[in-house]
Scaffold this active site. Structure first.
Site, mmCIF file in Angstrom:
data_model
loop_
_atom_site.group_PDB
_atom_site.id
_atom_site.type_symbol
_atom_site.label_atom_id
_atom_site.label_comp_id
_atom_site.label_asym_id
_atom_site.label_seq_id
_atom_site.Cartn_x
_atom_site.Cartn_y
_atom_site.Cartn_z
ATOM 1 N N ASN A 11 0.948 -1.280 0.054
ATOM 2 C CA ASN A 11 0.123 0.016 0.229
ATOM 3 C C ASN A 11 1.133 1.292 0.073
ATOM 4 O O ASN A 11 1.652 1.341 0.780
ATOM 5 C CB ASN A 11 -0.928 0.013 1.379
ATOM 6 C CG ASN A 11 -1.802 1.025 1.244
ATOM 7 O OD1 ASN A 11 -1.490 2.271 1.080
ATOM 8 N ND2 ASN A 11 -3.075 0.894 1.368
ATOM 9 N N ASP A 13 -0.031 4.649 -0.027
ATOM 10 C CA ASP A 13 -0.976 5.809 0.524
ATOM 11 C C ASP A 13 0.002 6.576 1.135
ATOM 12 O O ASP A 13 -0.305 8.024 0.871
ATOM 13 C CB ASP A 13 -2.034 5.243 1.451
ATOM 14 C CG ASP A 13 -3.292 4.663 0.628
ATOM 15 O OD1 ASP A 13 -3.319 4.377 -0.573
ATOM 16 O OD2 ASP A 13 -4.046 4.099 1.508
ATOM 17 N N HIS A 14 1.080 6.256 1.807
ATOM 18 C CA HIS A 14 1.548 7.265 2.625
ATOM 19 C C HIS A 14 2.625 7.948 1.892
ATOM 20 O O HIS A 14 3.329 9.001 2.528
ATOM 21 C CB HIS A 14 1.990 6.422 4.041
ATOM 22 C CG HIS A 14 0.751 6.155 5.040
ATOM 23 N ND1 HIS A 14 -0.056 7.533 5.214
ATOM 24 C CD2 HIS A 14 0.342 5.121 5.270
ATOM 25 C CE1 HIS A 14 -1.017 6.782 5.972
ATOM 26 N NE2 HIS A 14 -0.898 5.461 5.855
ATOM 27 N N HIS A 47 -5.782 3.526 -1.592
ATOM 28 C CA HIS A 47 -6.985 4.139 -0.991
ATOM 29 C C HIS A 47 -7.399 5.289 -1.417
ATOM 30 O O HIS A 47 -6.945 6.214 -1.002
ATOM 31 C CB HIS A 47 -7.190 3.934 0.437
ATOM 32 C CG HIS A 47 -8.484 3.891 0.858
ATOM 33 N ND1 HIS A 47 -8.864 3.857 2.445
ATOM 34 C CD2 HIS A 47 -9.676 4.331 0.525
ATOM 35 C CE1 HIS A 47 -9.883 4.159 2.609
ATOM 36 N NE2 HIS A 47 -10.594 4.379 1.597
ATOM 37 N N ARG A 49 -9.487 8.004 -1.041
ATOM 38 C CA ARG A 49 -10.688 8.389 0.227
ATOM 39 C C ARG A 49 -11.477 9.615 -0.694
ATOM 40 O O ARG A 49 -11.067 10.300 -1.365
ATOM 41 C CB ARG A 49 -10.011 8.952 1.285
ATOM 42 C CG ARG A 49 -9.622 7.687 2.271
ATOM 43 C CD ARG A 49 -8.832 8.228 3.546
ATOM 44 N NE ARG A 49 -8.690 7.197 4.407
ATOM 45 C CZ ARG A 49 -9.411 6.826 5.286
ATOM 46 N NH1 ARG A 49 -10.524 7.731 5.353
ATOM 47 N NH2 ARG A 49 -9.179 5.924 6.245
ATOM 48 N N ARG A 53 -7.253 12.837 1.016
ATOM 49 C CA ARG A 53 -6.232 13.067 2.177
ATOM 50 C C ARG A 53 -4.934 12.487 1.464
ATOM 51 O O ARG A 53 -3.977 13.231 1.800
ATOM 52 C CB ARG A 53 -6.438 12.659 3.335
ATOM 53 C CG ARG A 53 -6.513 11.155 3.383
ATOM 54 C CD ARG A 53 -6.728 11.106 4.908
ATOM 55 N NE ARG A 53 -8.026 11.182 5.420
ATOM 56 C CZ ARG A 53 -8.357 10.484 6.585
ATOM 57 N NH1 ARG A 53 -7.674 9.781 7.220
ATOM 58 N NH2 ARG A 53 -9.695 10.776 7.013
ATOM 59 N N GLU A 74 -8.741 0.211 -3.162
ATOM 60 C CA GLU A 74 -9.520 0.316 -1.927
ATOM 61 C C GLU A 74 -10.578 1.402 -2.007
ATOM 62 O O GLU A 74 -9.952 2.591 -2.347
ATOM 63 C CB GLU A 74 -8.865 0.605 -0.698
ATOM 64 C CG GLU A 74 -8.074 -0.859 -0.448
ATOM 65 C CD GLU A 74 -7.340 -0.606 1.065
ATOM 66 O OE1 GLU A 74 -6.623 -1.810 1.474
ATOM 67 O OE2 GLU A 74 -7.027 0.395 1.424
ATOM 68 N N THR A 104 -7.201 6.337 10.117
ATOM 69 C CA THR A 104 -7.040 5.407 9.247
ATOM 70 C C THR A 104 -8.166 4.546 9.298
ATOM 71 O O THR A 104 -9.156 4.658 10.215
ATOM 72 C CB THR A 104 -5.708 4.509 9.351
ATOM 73 O OG1 THR A 104 -5.647 3.613 8.526
ATOM 74 C CG2 THR A 104 -5.866 3.765 11.018
ATOM 75 N N THR A 105 -8.505 3.571 8.388
ATOM 76 C CA THR A 105 -9.711 2.614 8.439
ATOM 77 C C THR A 105 -9.977 1.901 9.675
ATOM 78 O O THR A 105 -8.998 1.360 10.261
ATOM 79 C CB THR A 105 -9.538 1.690 7.404
ATOM 80 O OG1 THR A 105 -9.541 2.382 6.143
ATOM 81 C CG2 THR A 105 -10.988 0.891 7.431
ATOM 82 N N GLU A 155 -10.844 -9.637 2.746
ATOM 83 C CA GLU A 155 -9.644 -9.245 3.396
ATOM 84 C C GLU A 155 -9.967 -9.097 5.021
ATOM 85 O O GLU A 155 -10.568 -8.202 5.577
ATOM 86 C CB GLU A 155 -9.074 -8.042 2.900
ATOM 87 C CG GLU A 155 -7.952 -7.406 3.760
ATOM 88 C CD GLU A 155 -7.056 -6.382 2.910
ATOM 89 O OE1 GLU A 155 -6.501 -5.714 3.637
ATOM 90 O OE2 GLU A 155 -7.288 -6.130 1.809
ATOM 91 N N HIS A 196 -4.027 -4.763 7.665
ATOM 92 C CA HIS A 196 -4.040 -3.545 8.717
ATOM 93 C C HIS A 196 -3.318 -3.704 9.883
ATOM 94 O O HIS A 196 -3.480 -4.711 10.735
ATOM 95 C CB HIS A 196 -5.561 -3.470 9.059
ATOM 96 C CG HIS A 196 -5.835 -1.977 9.184
ATOM 97 N ND1 HIS A 196 -5.991 -1.031 8.279
ATOM 98 C CD2 HIS A 196 -6.238 -1.294 10.627
ATOM 99 C CE1 HIS A 196 -6.116 0.247 9.074
ATOM 100 N NE2 HIS A 196 -6.273 -0.015 10.267
#
Length: 268
Positions: A11, A13-14, A47, A49, A53, A74, A104-105, A155, A196
């Site tokens: 992932n 995202d960051h 993801h 969103r 973000r 996602e 986060t989720t 998942e 996660h």
């Protein structure tokens, strides 16, 4: 037959979080995705969103064009996101819960409570060739609802296990929940992924769970990459999950042999 090797979805995202912090063009998550692939990632997870973000629509469109593996998108179960998925047609879509204020989720999708909406989303995504996954807590009722909704993949949410103190009763209980859920999901014919909160210290145990197809990991890999570089961070995680899977297979084999031997002794 030897089970297929466990897969690692990275992932990114960051990487985008860092870019959005200054509104610059760098670091580019697309560049990170290609590097992660070179290092052995089996897929790239992003993801998109509602509040944008981190990942942006531009990132998703570019990744769909340039990835050599596959994109796992996602997304929340909203009309806006379904329309985007229908436009881009990612190989994999993972439907996740989303609250605007969360860091986060938090927790899995309530497939039981939102069944009609989720089943309809599964139908629409399957119709365009997406492999649909539902991000759910390790609960039998949610797994059974995922089957009824027509999702071929789930998942399992590992966040509660990851947040518990290692070795504590809470961690052990949560791990057992994951174990029971994985066995139940596999027996129901689902492909079982997990993710996660997984990191370099807790991932091997989860990789050892029966029937796990893929682990999706982001924050820990990107954080580690700050110190060792992205390629090394991905390769290190990949080694750990493969070692975990092999340990799980050996334990299952030993248990089977022990049971077989025990039953054989008793039959004389």
């Amino acid at each position: 037959m030897h089970p297929p090797r466990i897969l690692l979805g990275v992932n990114i995202d960051h990487i985008a979080t860092l870019r959005q912090a200054r509104g610059t063009r760098y670091p580019d998550p697309v560049q990170a995705a290609l590097l992660a692939e070179e290092a052995g990632a089996d897929g790239i997870t992003v993801h998109l969103r509602e509040d944008r973000r981190h990942i942006q629509p531009r990132d998703v469109r570019l990744l769909a064009e340039v990835l050599n593996t596959r994109m796992n998108l996602e997304m929340a179960v909203t009309e806006e996101m379904l329309l985007l998925a229908e436009e881009i047609r990612p190989a994999h879509v993972c439907l996740v819960p989303e609250k605007r204020e969360e860091l986060t989720t938090e927790g899995g999708l309530d497939v039981v409570g939102g069944f009609d909406l989720i089943a309809d989303a599964c139908r629409r995504l399957s119709a365009i060739g997406c492999d649909v996954s539902l991000f759910i807590d390790p609960e039998e009722a949610q797994i059974d609802a995922a089957v009824r909704a027509g999702a071929p993949t789930i998942e399992l949410h590992t966040g509660t296990y990851a947040e518990a103190k290692p070795g504590s009763d809470a961690a052990n209980a949560e791990f057992e929940r994951l174990n029971i859920a994985a066995v139940h999901a596999v027996s129901a014919g689902l492909v079982v992924n997990a993710g996660h909160g997984l990191n370099y210290h807790n991932v091997e145990a989860v990789a050892a769970l029966p029937g796990i197809n893929e682990l999706n990991i982001g924050h820990a890999i990107i954080a580690r990459a700050l110190f060792v570089g992205l390629k090394d961070a991905v390769q290190e995680m990949k080694r750990l999950i493969i070692a975990g899977q092999e340990a799980g297979l050996m334990a299952a084999l030993d248990a089977h042999d022990h049971e077989h031997h025990h039953n054989g002794c008793c039959s004389h």
